[in-house]
Design a protein around this motif. Structure first.
Motif, mmCIF file in Angstrom:
data_model
loop_
_atom_site.group_PDB
_atom_site.id
_atom_site.type_symbol
_atom_site.label_atom_id
_atom_site.label_comp_id
_atom_site.label_asym_id
_atom_site.label_seq_id
_atom_site.Cartn_x
_atom_site.Cartn_y
_atom_site.Cartn_z
ATOM 1 N N ASN A 266 0.846 -1.186 0.000
ATOM 2 C CA ASN A 266 0.000 0.000 0.000
ATOM 3 C C ASN A 266 0.884 1.240 0.000
ATOM 4 N N CYS A 267 0.619 2.171 -0.885
ATOM 5 C CA CYS A 267 1.531 3.301 -1.072
ATOM 6 C C CYS A 267 0.781 4.489 -1.647
ATOM 7 N N SER A 268 0.807 5.611 -0.940
ATOM 8 C CA SER A 268 0.111 6.804 -1.417
ATOM 9 C C SER A 268 0.788 7.418 -2.633
ATOM 10 N N VAL A 269 2.107 7.234 -2.771
ATOM 11 C CA VAL A 269 2.783 7.752 -3.961
ATOM 12 C C VAL A 269 2.324 6.979 -5.191
ATOM 13 N N ALA A 270 2.203 5.656 -5.053
ATOM 14 C CA ALA A 270 1.732 4.838 -6.174
ATOM 15 C C ALA A 270 0.316 5.245 -6.583
ATOM 16 N N ARG A 271 -0.524 5.535 -5.603
ATOM 17 C CA ARG A 271 -1.892 5.948 -5.918
ATOM 18 C C ARG A 271 -1.908 7.270 -6.673
ATOM 19 N N THR A 272 -1.004 8.175 -6.306
ATOM 20 C CA THR A 272 -0.911 9.443 -7.022
ATOM 21 C C THR A 272 -0.420 9.216 -8.451
ATOM 22 N N LEU A 273 0.602 8.374 -8.591
ATOM 23 C CA LEU A 273 1.132 8.106 -9.921
ATOM 24 C C LEU A 273 0.162 7.331 -10.797
ATOM 25 N N ASP A 274 -0.810 6.644 -10.190
ATOM 26 C CA ASP A 274 -1.853 6.014 -10.998
ATOM 27 C C ASP A 274 -2.531 7.047 -11.892
ATOM 28 N N ILE A 275 -2.582 8.290 -11.420
ATOM 29 C CA ILE A 275 -3.230 9.364 -12.177
ATOM 30 C C ILE A 275 -2.228 10.052 -13.098
ATOM 31 N N VAL A 276 -1.098 10.528 -12.535
ATOM 32 C CA VAL A 276 -0.205 11.367 -13.335
ATOM 33 C C VAL A 276 0.767 10.569 -14.183
ATOM 34 N N PHE B 152 3.612 18.738 -8.752
ATOM 35 C CA PHE B 152 4.155 19.097 -10.057
ATOM 36 C C PHE B 152 5.360 20.022 -9.897
ATOM 37 N N ILE B 153 5.269 20.963 -8.958
ATOM 38 C CA ILE B 153 6.363 21.901 -8.757
ATOM 39 C C ILE B 153 7.596 21.193 -8.205
ATOM 40 N N ALA B 154 7.394 20.224 -7.307
ATOM 41 C CA ALA B 154 8.531 19.453 -6.791
ATOM 42 C C ALA B 154 9.205 18.667 -7.911
ATOM 43 N N VAL C 114 8.818 18.982 -15.676
ATOM 44 C CA VAL C 114 8.026 17.903 -15.078
ATOM 45 C C VAL C 114 7.966 16.730 -16.048
ATOM 46 N N SER C 115 7.793 17.025 -17.327
ATOM 47 C CA SER C 115 7.775 15.970 -18.346
ATOM 48 C C SER C 115 9.069 15.191 -18.337
ATOM 49 N N ARG C 116 10.191 15.906 -18.240
ATOM 50 C CA ARG C 116 11.489 15.237 -18.250
ATOM 51 C C ARG C 116 11.620 14.298 -17.049
ATOM 52 N N ALA C 117 11.127 14.739 -15.889
ATOM 53 C CA ALA C 117 11.200 13.889 -14.699
ATOM 54 C C ALA C 117 10.336 12.647 -14.864
ATOM 55 N N LEU C 118 9.135 12.823 -15.413
ATOM 56 C CA LEU C 118 8.234 11.685 -15.569
ATOM 57 C C LEU C 118 8.702 10.735 -16.670
ATOM 58 N N GLU C 119 9.543 11.199 -17.573
ATOM 59 C CA GLU C 119 10.144 10.272 -18.534
ATOM 60 C C GLU C 119 10.938 9.184 -17.823
ATOM 61 N N PRO D 150 10.108 15.049 -4.468
ATOM 62 C CA PRO D 150 8.889 14.823 -5.253
ATOM 63 C C PRO D 150 8.078 13.620 -4.775
ATOM 64 N N PHE D 151 8.765 12.545 -4.361
ATOM 65 C CA PHE D 151 8.041 11.361 -3.900
ATOM 66 C C PHE D 151 7.183 11.681 -2.681
ATOM 67 N N ILE D 152 7.752 12.361 -1.681
ATOM 68 C CA ILE D 152 6.949 12.609 -0.476
ATOM 69 C C ILE D 152 5.922 13.718 -0.709
ATOM 70 N N ALA D 153 6.163 14.591 -1.697
ATOM 71 C CA ALA D 153 5.126 15.556 -2.062
ATOM 72 C C ALA D 153 3.914 14.825 -2.643
ATOM 73 N N MET D 154 4.165 13.827 -3.491
ATOM 74 C CA MET D 154 3.075 13.017 -4.025
ATOM 75 C C MET D 154 2.444 12.158 -2.932
#
Length: 345
Positions: free
Chosen positions: A32-42, A114-116, A198-203, A277-281
């Motif tokens: 169980n992970c809140s970061v994973a749940r956030t990344l499910d969207i973004v 996103f800003i992080a 942000v795009s570069r980070a998510l790559e 960024p991980f803990i911000a998410m």
């Protein structure tokens, strides 16, 4: 997310299990992970790009389509899903029959994450070029380079500054179907439209397996077999993600055995910098998707208090809110068929 490997290993409550025991009658399970749940969207590239354009003032179907060049069916599908997720709400302004898509409070609250990610991309992925945009914080009038801080003492928090313990939502659950675990074969879609750090980070971390492998690094799991066991991932996929993360500079290999040669994977300075960024998410996922039961509770080692991560202006130390920001762009949005942002200097 956890801090250093030494601290985290001492705090981990679950015993190592074999891949077989990590599977249930309904398939693979995961932590169980809140970061994973956030990344499910973004981590869905189209959804991320739509949310990003909304932060720049885009509200209509045709404006999103002009900025991103998405097929109508794809854009319709993502806007529908984001509305169902309560990231957007539909509004018909005045007597107009044309509906607009406006961010909800939940949607606007993604802005600090996103800003992080943007700050990470600016620091590590700009390839010596100026960042695509500079943030100006209206509250203090300064160019702002936001930092992730402790909500209790206001000091910055890095990967070595925090420890964790299980929260009320800790445990494992069946893996959610349909997650973005596959890397696109035709190159990343995150870079469509306007330039974006942000795009570069998510790559790098935008597909779920890459994210999960980096997350295991923060949990102190360095060795191939341990990561394989924890994630119940196919060996060829794990090898691919580790190779990519080493090539991108997030991990480095260190040999710990010969005959046969075996290596462990350690986070680089760049990799550890993803902690913010991980803990911000994590904060966003805790607030909106954990139903009041966060999987992890973070403690700031410097002040000794449990804390919520906050993304603050580095100059005035106030939390970053989308409505308080202006932007100075290093590009012309009209060249990309995009709007503003409307608050450009």
């Amino acid at each position: 997310m956890p801090a250093t490997a030494k601290t985290l290993t001492a705090k981990a409550s679950a015993k190592p299990r074999s891949p077989a025991t990590l599977r249930t009658s309904v398939g693979r399970t995961e932590r169980n992970c809140s970061v994973a749940r956030t990344l499910d969207i973004v981590s869905d590239a189209w959804a991320f790009l739509i949310i990003r354009e909304a932060f720049f003032g885009t509200q209509t179907f045709e404006a999103f389509r002009s900025a991103l060049g998405l097929p109508r069916a794809t854009l319709t599908d993502r806007l529908k899903k984001l509305t169902q997720l309560a990231i957007f709400r539909q509004v018909a302004p005045g007597s107009s029959q044309r509906k607009e898509y406006r961010l909800t409070k939940m949607g606007f609250d993604l802005y600090p994450s996103f800003i992080a990610l943007m700050q990470f991309g600016d620091r590590w992925l700009s390839k010596g070029k100026p960042p695509p945009l500079t943030l100006i914080h209206n509250n203090c009038g300064c160019d702002s380079h936001p930092i992730v801080t402790c909500s209790h003492c206001g000091e910055s928090v890095g990967a070595r500054d925090a420890k964790y313990r299980d929260g009320p939502g800790a445990g494992r659950s069946p893996a959610k179907s349909g997650r973005n675990t596959r890397r696109p074969s035709d190159g990343s879609r995150f870079v469509l439209g306007r330039p974006s750090s942000v795009s570069r980070a998510l790559e790098i971390i935008g597909d779920k397996w890459s994210f999960m492998v980096v997350r295991e690094g923060f949990f102190g799991n360095r060795r191939y077999d341990k990561i394989l066991t924890e994630l119940a991932i196919a060996p060829n996929i794990l090898t691919d993600r580790l190779n990519r993360l080493v090539a991108s500079g997030v991990f480095y290999r260190r040999q710990y055995q010969s005959a046969p040669d075996r290596y462990e994977y350690l986070l680089t300075d760049m990799g550890r910098d993803l902690y913010g960024p991980f803990i911000a998410m994590l904060r966003w996922g805790d607030r909106w998707l954990s139903k009041g039961k966060p999987p992890l509770i973070l403690t700031h080692l410097k002040c000794g208090h449990d804390f919520q991560p906050s993304v603050d202006c580095d100059r005035c130390k106030q939390p970053i809110v989308a409505a308080d920001m202006r932007y100075r762009l290093a590009y012309d949005p009209r060249s990309f068929g995009a709007l503003g942002p409307r608050s450009v200097e």
